[in-house]
Design a protein around this motif. Structure first.
Motif, short mmCIF file in Angstrom:
data_model
loop_
_atom_site.label_atom_id
_atom_site.label_comp_id
_atom_site.label_asym_id
_atom_site.label_seq_id
_atom_site.Cartn_x
_atom_site.Cartn_y
_atom_site.Cartn_z
N UNK A 256 50.56 37.66 56.13
CA UNK A 256 50.11 37.96 57.51
C UNK A 256 51.01 38.99 58.18
N UNK A 257 52.21 39.21 57.61
CA UNK A 257 53.13 40.18 58.21
C UNK A 257 53.64 39.74 59.55
N UNK A 258 53.72 38.41 59.77
CA UNK A 258 54.08 37.90 61.08
C UNK A 258 55.52 37.48 61.20
N UNK A 259 55.97 37.29 62.44
CA UNK A 259 57.31 36.77 62.70
C UNK A 259 57.23 35.27 62.96
N UNK A 260 58.30 34.71 63.52
CA UNK A 260 58.34 33.26 63.76
C UNK A 260 57.25 32.78 64.69
N UNK A 264 54.58 29.62 64.09
CA UNK A 264 54.28 28.55 65.05
C UNK A 264 52.78 28.50 65.34
N UNK A 265 52.14 29.67 65.44
CA UNK A 265 50.70 29.73 65.72
C UNK A 265 49.90 29.06 64.62
N UNK A 266 50.20 29.37 63.34
CA UNK A 266 49.39 28.81 62.26
C UNK A 266 49.60 27.29 62.15
N UNK A 320 56.49 42.09 60.75
CA UNK A 320 57.14 41.90 62.04
C UNK A 320 56.18 41.75 63.20
N UNK A 321 54.90 41.44 62.93
CA UNK A 321 53.93 41.26 64.01
C UNK A 321 54.21 39.98 64.78
N UNK A 322 54.08 40.04 66.11
CA UNK A 322 54.12 38.80 66.87
C UNK A 322 52.72 38.19 66.88
N UNK A 323 52.59 37.02 67.50
CA UNK A 323 51.32 36.29 67.41
C UNK A 323 50.17 37.06 68.03
N UNK A 324 50.43 37.80 69.11
CA UNK A 324 49.35 38.53 69.76
C UNK A 324 48.91 39.72 68.92
N UNK A 328 45.13 40.57 66.89
CA UNK A 328 44.39 41.83 67.01
C UNK A 328 44.31 42.58 65.69
N UNK A 329 44.96 42.06 64.65
CA UNK A 329 44.93 42.74 63.35
C UNK A 329 43.60 42.45 62.66
N UNK A 330 43.26 43.27 61.66
CA UNK A 330 42.01 43.12 60.93
C UNK A 330 41.97 41.76 60.22
N UNK A 331 40.90 40.99 60.48
CA UNK A 331 40.74 39.69 59.82
C UNK A 331 41.55 38.57 60.44
#
Length: 624
Positions: A256-260, A264-266, A320-324, A328-331
């Motif tokens: 997902x390329x996400x941060x912490x 927490x979101x997932x 490094x994407x945050x939850x928001x 907004x990312x594809x998929x």
């Protein structure tokens, strides 16, 4: 009454908050410990890895060692008192934890982790065994749904709070210790409001040997095959959930390329989904223990687990994407939907299984059966950890692990449903009845929860047995015309429900004689039997004269008799009104509004065929 009304009842609310606060503390402490060891003590990677892998094992080991003993305690002694002792133990453990956080005493914190495993292992058998004592039969599904929702949300909030507190520079360890002690104190105060739950087996001979008692508890758990397979189903749920949750941090980071915040979101999506599914169980099951939801839950776990693989099979290009930004990312929203619906279907899957065990297992053995369930849960959790690690070592990425687990879930579910065809039978019944009808029920509390009883009802359509089967709270043996019993496709349902085929004397006297013997044997065994005394479907919507077979049954075996009436079924699909008018059955009154009305039981000495017929006519009224 809505299930949420239970939160205002003293017989449920203090216990709900006690268990929720305990689940919060378990997870707040564990995550604070991981944050302390991994980020604040300056340890090398090898030492951090050692501690983080040792921690889950220390928490799980007490379930193997103490679950059987806890099951005995919950059977032999009054449960609310044991809960208060357990909560006092938790306060002591959290005081030690606070000292360990302040001094960075890792060994002490690992000892506390073992103690919290003991706390959970001891509380587990009480947690589910106390509900049937506090709740009515029709409240079991709603109560279990609230408990599951409260537990999931408390675990999630505990994980977030435990991690967040430790990130507060300089004050993290002090705040983590203070919060966990405060929550333990509130949990103890809440436990003091739990009403007494008397011992269910006060004469039980206590066995202090954990090894021999564990073997005995597992043997006891396996005695009732449907209950044991429900236990296996719950243990499999823990396997599935453990694999999923263990992979989420790497999935968040790599795929997902996400941060912490995305991690927490997932976690939040899965927990909220499970809570929603758990709460929906009561509405979807009509406040009955409806194991027909279990196959639906299993299907959803597989379907959305497979889709999670296809939603993002490759590594993310941006990190490094945050939850928001992730949303907004594809998929992104597809993954949100998959994770949420996996949680929803997990609720459909596990809540009916717990309610099934609580309603089916003997009350004096329930705590030990739950203890056996917890032992098997712990075993499957360990297997899940090995499964995830093993697939990772074979080179599979996280999406491939999700796919493998989803496919394996389908195979395991198929195996369990083959062993317990009742689950599939109830699923078929639930789908058919809820697709074809909207049913209002009145008076089912008049049907005794156990013991022999003869139910009598008017007979309007070919669907009557399924209508009743789907809306009566206890299993019922239906007596039905042998040609209906042998209907293609539905014969599986009728055979699984142990329906009794019957024929007219001129048509097949041997089948008639066997039917009377089977009815008598069922009543002698304490079962509920339902007959349609008209001897066939109504041809004009009116109730036909009751035949004297009901008097022969009661002369042979005097049991209580409960009159029932179906209203509004005439003219719906598979009644003879369409046939008589020469019309197609299927769109005629599709999703018909029908009613089932149940009267108070009569003693067998008060009953004749004519008196029963008159009473059923009164119950049905003018609405054919």
């Amino acid at each position: 009454m809505s299930q949420f009304a239970l939160l205002g009842k003293r017989r449920f609310a203090p216990f709900f908050w006690t268990q929720a606060l305990g689940a919060f503390n378990d997870n707040a402490f564990r995550n604070a410990l991981v944050m302390l060891v991994a980020f604040q003590m300056g340890l090398d990677d090898h030492t951090v890895s050692l501690y983080t892998n040792l921690a889950p094992a220390l928490f799980i080991i007490p379930f193997f060692l103490f679950s059987a003993t806890a099951g005995q305690l919950a059977e032999k002694y009054e449960k609310s008192r044991i809960i208060r002792y357990v909560k006092l133990f938790e306060i002591g453990a959290m005081v030690l934890a606070a000292y360990g956080f302040y001094t960075h005493h890792t060994s002490l914190l690992l000892i506390v982790l073992f103690m919290m495993g003991m706390h959970s292992a001891t509380f587990g058998p009480i947690k589910y065994a106390i509900l049937p004592q506090a709740l009515q039969q029709g409240e079991l599904v709603g109560g279990n749904g609230l408990i599951e929702t409260g537990t999931q949300l408390a675990m999630l909030i505990g994980m977030i709070v435990g991690s967040a507190l430790m990130e507060i520079a300089g004050l993290g360890p002090l705040l983590a210790g203070a919060i966990t002690i405060a929550v333990a104190l509130v949990g103890y105060l809440s436990s003091r409001g739990i009403p007494e739950a008397p011992a269910t087996a006060p004469d039980l001979k206590f066995n202090w040997n954990p090894i021999s008692e564990t073997a005995r508890v597992l043997k006891l758990t396996g005695q009732d095959r449907p209950v044991f397979n429900a236990v296996l189903g719950i243990s499999w749920f823990w396997f599935f959930g453990t694999v999923l949750i263990a992979q989420l941090p790497n999935y968040t980071r790599i795929n997902l390329g996400g941060d912490g915040s995305v991690n927490i979101l997932v976690l939040t999506l899965f927990s909220i989904g499970t809570g929603i599914g758990s709460l929906l169980c009561e509405r979807m099951s009509g406040r009955r223990v409806e194991v027909g939801l279990v196959p639906l839950g299993a299907f959803g776990l597989t379907a959305f687990g497979v889709d999670l693989f296809f939603a993002r099979p490759d590594a993310a290009l941006i990190h490094g994407l945050n939850w928001l930004a992730f949303l907004h990312s594809a998929g992104g929203w597809r993954i949100v939907l998959d994770l949420t619906l996996i949680g929803v279907f997990a609720g459909f899957y596990v809540v009916p299984l717990f309610a099934f065990i609580q309603s089916r297992a003997p009350r004096e053995q329930l705590s030990r059966v739950i203890a056996g369930n917890n032992i098997l849960n712990a075993l499957l959790i360990c297997c899940a950890a090995g499964f995830g690690l093993g697939l990772g070592m074979l080179g599979l990425g996280v999406p491939e692990i999700f796919l493998a687990t989803a496919v394996l879930n389908a195979l395991v579910a198929l195996y369990i449903f083959t062993l317990v065809p009742e689950f599939v039978m109830r699923f078929i019944t639930w789908v058919l009845v809820n697709t074809l009808y909207r049913v209002r029920i009145e008076g089912t509390q008049h049907i005794p929860e156990d013991g022999p009883v003869l139910l009598v009802c008017n007979h309007v359509s070919f669907m009557d047995p399924l209508l009743l089967m789907a809306n009566l709270r206890r299993p019922v043996r239906f007596v039905m015309y042998y040609k209906i019993f042998n209907t293609p496709l539905l014969s599986f349902v009728f055979r699984t429900a142990k329906a009794i085929p019957i024929a007219g004397h001129k048509e097949d006297p041997q089948v008639l004689h066997q039917a009377y013997d089977a009815i008598d044997a069922a009543l002698a065994g304490g079962e509920a039997v339902c007959i349609f005394p008209e001897g066939g479907l109504t041809a004009d919507g009116e109730i036909a004269p009751f035949r004297p077979g009901v008097e022969k049954i009661l002369a042979r075996r005097p049991v209580p008799v409960v009159p029932m009436a179906l209203r509004g079924v005439w003219g719906s699909v598979w009644s003879r009104r369409d046939s008589g008018l020469g019309r197609a059955r299927l769109p005629r009154r599709f999703r018909a509004r029908v009613e089932l009305v149940v009267d108070a039981a009569f003693g067998s000495e008060q009953v004749t065929a004519a008196s029963l017929e008159a009473r059923v006519r009164e119950l049905r009224g003018d609405r054919a």
